[in-house]
Design a protein around this motif. Structure first.
Motif, PDB file in Angstrom:
ATOM      1  N   ARG A   6      10.278   1.759   2.221  1.00 28.53           N
ATOM      2  CA  ARG A   6       8.875   2.238   1.966  1.00 28.53           C
ATOM      3  C   ARG A   6       7.848   1.484   2.992  1.00 28.53           C
ATOM      4  O   ARG A   6       6.566   1.853   3.037  1.00 28.53           O
ATOM      5  CB  ARG A   6       8.549   2.086   0.444  1.00 28.53           C
ATOM      6  CG  ARG A   6       8.284   0.694  -0.117  1.00 28.53           C
ATOM      7  CD  ARG A   6       8.066   0.484  -1.525  1.00 28.53           C
ATOM      8  NE  ARG A   6       7.580  -0.651  -1.646  1.00 28.53           N
ATOM      9  CZ  ARG A   6       6.293  -0.912  -2.291  1.00 28.53           C
ATOM     10  NH1 ARG A   6       5.367   0.016  -2.394  1.00 28.53           N
ATOM     11  NH2 ARG A   6       6.235  -2.337  -2.542  1.00 28.53           N
ATOM     12  N   SER A  10       6.167   5.961   4.604  1.00 27.97           N
ATOM     13  CA  SER A  10       5.762   6.323   2.957  1.00 27.97           C
ATOM     14  C   SER A  10       4.493   6.772   3.304  1.00 27.97           C
ATOM     15  O   SER A  10       3.784   7.102   4.182  1.00 27.97           O
ATOM     16  CB  SER A  10       5.735   5.374   1.882  1.00 27.97           C
ATOM     17  OG  SER A  10       4.652   4.235   2.029  1.00 27.97           O
ATOM     18  N   THR A  15       2.006   1.197   6.230  1.00 25.29           N
ATOM     19  CA  THR A  15       3.416   1.173   6.559  1.00 25.29           C
ATOM     20  C   THR A  15       3.730   0.743   8.130  1.00 25.29           C
ATOM     21  O   THR A  15       2.468   0.847   8.804  1.00 25.29           O
ATOM     22  CB  THR A  15       4.220   2.463   6.334  1.00 25.29           C
ATOM     23  OG1 THR A  15       3.358   3.505   7.345  1.00 25.29           O
ATOM     24  CG2 THR A  15       4.286   2.979   5.095  1.00 25.29           C
TER      25      THR A  15
END
Length: 468
Positions: A6, A10, A15
């Motif tokens: 993640r 994500s 991220t």
């Protein structure tokens, strides 16, 4: 085994993929400028030469694999192909290849002279293109071609090598057609971006760095050959792809253009090619250790070895939007997480505009204003075990920092670090403590910066710790 999936990709805007690619605002700015430049060049050069003119985007922007500038002074790159159209051979044109390039160069200079265009300068002609830079942070390379539309054939005008067979459309068509599944295509694009950012960060010498198209082909061909039935997450896929690319280059340094097998895309020297393999093996080791980590926090710290401040920590993606992070989330992010050393950090912020404005605290600090000097110090350094080392990493968030492409930086490896509050937003100083290469402690200090009128001074804390 995936530990940090993640954090790679994500819905969060913090991220790795989000931090290394342009924001929507930056993309829109670039799009508006290249559209305007394309219209200008087509009109201007049609008037100059009488030829039918067309343009075609190519390179990272076209492939949707553009990465953010990785250091101060670096820029986003856009490639805008400009086509002079006539039927027949390349040499049937009214100018030599360098003559066409000179026409383009002169047009760019005139475009830059218009103050409304935000151009910051035009570079000297390069072998295969001309370049114009724009405020605040991108440039557009303009290669020019002969296009015989009826034969669907293109040739690139060079400065000293005449006409070169070159068809950027063909390799884009190859790339676009590799995968029918939209999820596979999206993951491949992310994979290319990871490789490009890693190369930019870890190979400082641009001449020794593989080209964007070389990395794109290497990643794309390796990804296509993976047995991906059990591979879903980006960190697992990246791990296996790194190994496949390194193994391939170990056997043969040649990387042929899949749309023109007579062209070797690897223009590195043999020494630089060998160095690339060695660095890929280091990247491979990082990936394997990260994916074998026992926690997401530990995996993130290990991935930071490859992606530095661009790689987020778990608390970066725990919150929703900036300003909506709960106290519980912050507490979770700064608390000890199954480590054996608990860093205690003294923070002191002093305004450069008003020396009477002081904020300080241990492990946390109240919201501060812009333009403060900020001192961070590990105050329980006397408790560090033998063989311990410290790493400070700044991770910036928020529109102010991202619009300047200042995502953060490595802040030192001493017992103290000094920084500056340059941007509004919610930022972080992360300290990681190692012992003989193993992570034994980490802590995050949240730094909330808000502009405006400076509040009254608070009384600094009495420092009761011992300086080592």
């Amino acid at each position: 085994m995936s530990r940090a999936a993640r954090l790679f990709h994500s819905k969060s805007d913090q991220t790795l993929y989000a931090r290394i690619t342009p924001s929507s605002d930056q993309f829109a700015t670039q799009q508006a400028r290249w559209n305007d430049l394309a219209d200008f060049l087509k009109s201007r050069l049609k008037d100059d030469t009488g030829y039918t003119m067309s343009t075609w985007l190519q390179g990272s922007y076209k492939f949707d694999t553009q990465i953010r500038p990785w250091e101060s002074g670096a820029e986003f790159d856009i490639d805008l192909g400009l086509y002079f159209e006539w039927a027949g051979d390349d040499d049937d044109g009214d100018y030599e290849p360098e003559g066409f390039k000179e026409l383009v160069q002169n047009a760019l200079l005139d475009y830059a002279d218009d103050d409304e265009n935000d151009a910051s300068g035009v570079a000297d002609p390069k072998e295969r293109c001309c370049r114009i830079a724009f405020k605040p942070d991108f440039h557009i390379d303009v290669p020019c071609y002969h296009l015989d539309r009826g034969a669907d054939r293109r040739a690139l005008a060079t400065e000293t090598r005449g006409w070169e067979d070159s068809d950027p459309k063909a390799i884009y068509t190859w790339f676009k057609g590799l995968h029918e599944d939209a999820r596979d295509r999206a993951q491949l694009r992310r994979l290319v971006c990871y490789f490009k950012m890693w190369a930019a960060l870890k190979i400082e010498d641009e001449a020794a760095r593989p080209s964007s198209i070389m990395l794109t082909v290497l990643a794309a061909e390796a990804f296509s050959e993976l047995a991906r039935s059990d591979l879903v997450d980006d960190d697992d896929v990246l791990d296996k792809t790194i190994t496949a690319v390194a193994d391939r280059l170990d056997e043969d340094a040649a990387v042929f253009n899949p749309a023109d097998t007579g062209e070797n895309l690897n223009r590195l020297t043999s020494e630089a090619s060998d160095d690339l393999v060695a660095r890929l093996r280091e990247f491979e080791d990082t990936a394997r250790r990260a994916n074998a980590a026992t926690s997401e926090e530990s995996a993130a710290e290990i991935w930071t070895e490859a992606f530095e401040h661009f790689f987020p920590m778990p608390e970066d993606v725990d919150g929703e939007n900036e300003g909506e992070r709960s106290q519980a989330t912050v507490a979770k992010g700064t608390a000890l997480v199954a480590y054996t050393f608990d860093p205690r950090i003294y923070i002191r912020a002093v305004s450069k505009d008003n020396a009477s404005y002081v904020r300080d605290g241990v492990n946390s600090i109240a919201t501060i204003v812009k333009n403060c000097s900020i001192h961070f110090e590990l105050i329980n350094a006397d408790e560090l075990p033998a063989g311990a080392s410290v790493r400070w990493t700044v991770r910036n968030r928020g529109h102010d920092a991202w619009s300047k492409n200042d995502i953060g930086h490595f802040a030192g490896a001493e017992l103290a670090a000094d920084e500056h509050s340059a941007y509004n937003g919610n930022h972080a100083m992360d300290v990681t403590v190692y012992q003989w290469g193993r992570i034994i402690g980490r802590r995050r200090v949240e730094i909330n910066v808000r502009g405006g009128v400076m509040p009254p001074r608070n009384k600094p804390m009495k420092r009761v710790f011992r300086r080592r």
